[in-house]
Motif scaffolding. Structure first.
Motif, short mmCIF file in Angstrom:
data_model
loop_
_atom_site.label_atom_id
_atom_site.label_comp_id
_atom_site.label_asym_id
_atom_site.label_seq_id
_atom_site.Cartn_x
_atom_site.Cartn_y
_atom_site.Cartn_z
N SER A 9 0.61 4.32 1.04
CA SER A 9 0.68 5.27 2.15
C SER A 9 0.39 4.57 3.47
CB SER A 9 -0.34 6.40 1.95
OG SER A 9 -1.66 5.92 2.09
N GLU A 13 -11.76 -5.55 12.48
CA GLU A 13 -13.22 -5.54 12.58
C GLU A 13 -13.87 -6.72 11.85
OE1 GLU A 13 -14.27 -1.76 11.01
OE2 GLU A 13 -13.62 -0.64 12.79
N ALA A 37 -1.53 5.77 5.71
CA ALA A 37 -2.97 5.92 5.97
C ALA A 37 -3.73 4.73 5.37
CB ALA A 37 -3.48 7.23 5.38
N SER A 38 -3.35 4.31 4.17
CA SER A 38 -4.02 3.17 3.54
C SER A 38 -3.76 1.89 4.31
CB SER A 38 -3.54 3.01 2.09
OG SER A 38 -3.85 4.14 1.32
N LEU A 98 -3.05 1.60 7.51
CA LEU A 98 -3.78 1.66 8.78
C LEU A 98 -5.27 1.36 8.56
CD1 LEU A 98 -2.11 4.77 10.44
CD2 LEU A 98 -1.93 2.38 11.19
N GLU A 99 -5.80 1.82 7.44
CA GLU A 99 -7.21 1.56 7.13
C GLU A 99 -7.45 0.06 6.94
OE1 GLU A 99 -10.51 2.73 3.69
OE2 GLU A 99 -8.63 3.86 3.86
N ILE A 100 -6.53 -0.60 6.24
CA ILE A 100 -6.64 -2.05 6.04
C ILE A 100 -6.46 -2.78 7.37
CG2 ILE A 100 -5.59 -4.06 4.93
CD1 ILE A 100 -7.21 -2.29 3.06
N GLN A 101 -5.54 -2.32 8.19
CA GLN A 101 -5.32 -2.94 9.50
C GLN A 101 -6.58 -2.90 10.36
OE1 GLN A 101 -2.72 -1.02 12.54
NE2 GLN A 101 -1.51 -2.89 12.37
N GLN A 102 -7.28 -1.77 10.33
CA GLN A 102 -8.52 -1.65 11.09
C GLN A 102 -9.60 -2.57 10.52
OE1 GLN A 102 -8.89 -0.14 13.92
NE2 GLN A 102 -11.06 -0.62 14.10
N LYS A 103 -9.64 -2.69 9.21
CA LYS A 103 -10.62 -3.57 8.57
C LYS A 103 -10.37 -5.02 8.96
CE LYS A 103 -12.56 -4.83 4.07
NZ LYS A 103 -12.53 -4.59 2.62
N TYR A 106 0.86 -1.18 0.00
CA TYR A 106 0.00 0.00 0.00
C TYR A 106 0.90 1.23 0.00
CZ TYR A 106 -3.50 -3.46 1.22
OH TYR A 106 -4.32 -4.56 1.21
#
Length: 304
Positions: free
Chosen positions: A278, A291, A280-281, A283-288, A276
């Motif tokens: 960035s 969850e 930010a991208s 971290l977004e995948i990590q959160q997904k 990925y």
């Protein structure tokens, strides 16, 4: 004559909420996830701005609390967060194996070894020392707190000068003020659950994440901002198990792949997602993953 409530040692019923509020005010004043008031200031050596180290080794942490496994858990978590910073960080197993070969694996031996000698042995510009100075579980029925404290120092192995030092105590508390008698069991249960191992892991993550965020990264070592990031979602000795996990994520549309590596424990097949472009991208995948898959992952730079 009117009777006064303190007669016979009794407290008037109307005073109980006031006393409970006061008690919880004292307890919660010591809790929270806020900055430790005794934390040493975040300090960067003034002469290091123009010659900041590029390669860094995270040494085995010292545990001042006597809690088995805590120091190594915090070291691994810290390394995972630090790996996204613009440094050439050495793999932990390489550090440990090198130190063992030189009979320097014990943290006590490491603390007595000159910093320049550590740099020569490990072939790095700087070393990170960590001390776990607090691990405390507080349980008072309606209130509980999990406290974990970590202090860090980064030393320049070329000059034996300290570059940066900081410390932080993560305090995670739970509990509450019962409004009725029936609230007491539920609040007490919730307070007790706050002392589980999962909460300890959360406190470790918070302390390491906070400290890594404060590590200075001068412009002289900041690399191309387009550096890609990958997420490790598993490590298996079995190639078939790794392939099964890779296939599962590929089926769900993730760019999954496997990398083979070897350490003192043997051969490992590590499953990654990415790259990925960035943080930010990533971290977004990590959160997904947390969850939707209840899966923890480790973000690092893509070195291929």
């Amino acid at each position: 004559m009117a009777r006064i409530g303190i007669n016979s040692g009794r407290i008037p019923p109307w005073r109980w909420p006031v006393l409970l509020l006061a008690a919880f005010g004292v307890l919660f004043s010591h809790g929270g996830c806020a900055q430790d008031p005794e934390r040493a200031p975040n300090a960067l050596h003034p002469n290091r701005q123009g010659d900041y180290p590029r390669s860094v080794a995270v040494l085995p942490f010292t545990d001042l609390t006597g809690t088995p496994g805590l120091a190594e858990s915090m070291r691994i978590e810290f390394y995972g967060h630090m790996s996204v910073l613009p440094f050439d960080d050495m793999e932990l197993y390489v550090i440990d194996e090198t130190l063992r070969r030189h009979r320097m694996g014990d943290p006590k031996v490491i603390s007595r070894t000159p910093v320049k000698a550590l740099g020569r042995v490990l072939g790095c510009d700087a070393v990170v020392f960590g001390n776990v100075y607090e691990f405390q579980k507080i349980y008072a029925g309606l209130y509980s707190s999990m406290n974990i404290g970590l202090s860090l120092q980064i030393w320049d192995a070329r000059t034996a000068e300290i570059i940066w030092t900081d410390r932080y105590t993560a305090r995670i508390h739970d509990g509450g003020l019962p409004l009725t008698f029936f609230d007491v069991p539920m609040i007490t249960l919730r307070s007790g659950l706050n002392l589980r191992d999962t909460v300890k892991l959360h406190a470790i993550d918070e302390a390491c994440r906070y400290l890594v965020h404060r590590i200075p990264t001068p412009r002289s070592v900041i690399r191309n901002p387009s550096t890609a990031y990958i997420l490790q979602v598993g490590a298996f000795s079995s190639r078939d198990r790794a392939a099964a996990v890779e296939g599962r994520f590929r089926q769900d549309g993730f760019p999954a792949f496997i990398r083979k590596s070897r350490d003192e424990r043997g051969v490992w097949h590590r499953v990654f997602l990415g790259p990925y472009r960035s943080m930010a991208s990533a971290l977004e995948i990590q959160q997904k993953l947390r969850e939707s898959y209840r899966t923890e992952s480790l973000i690092s730079r893509n070195r291929s």
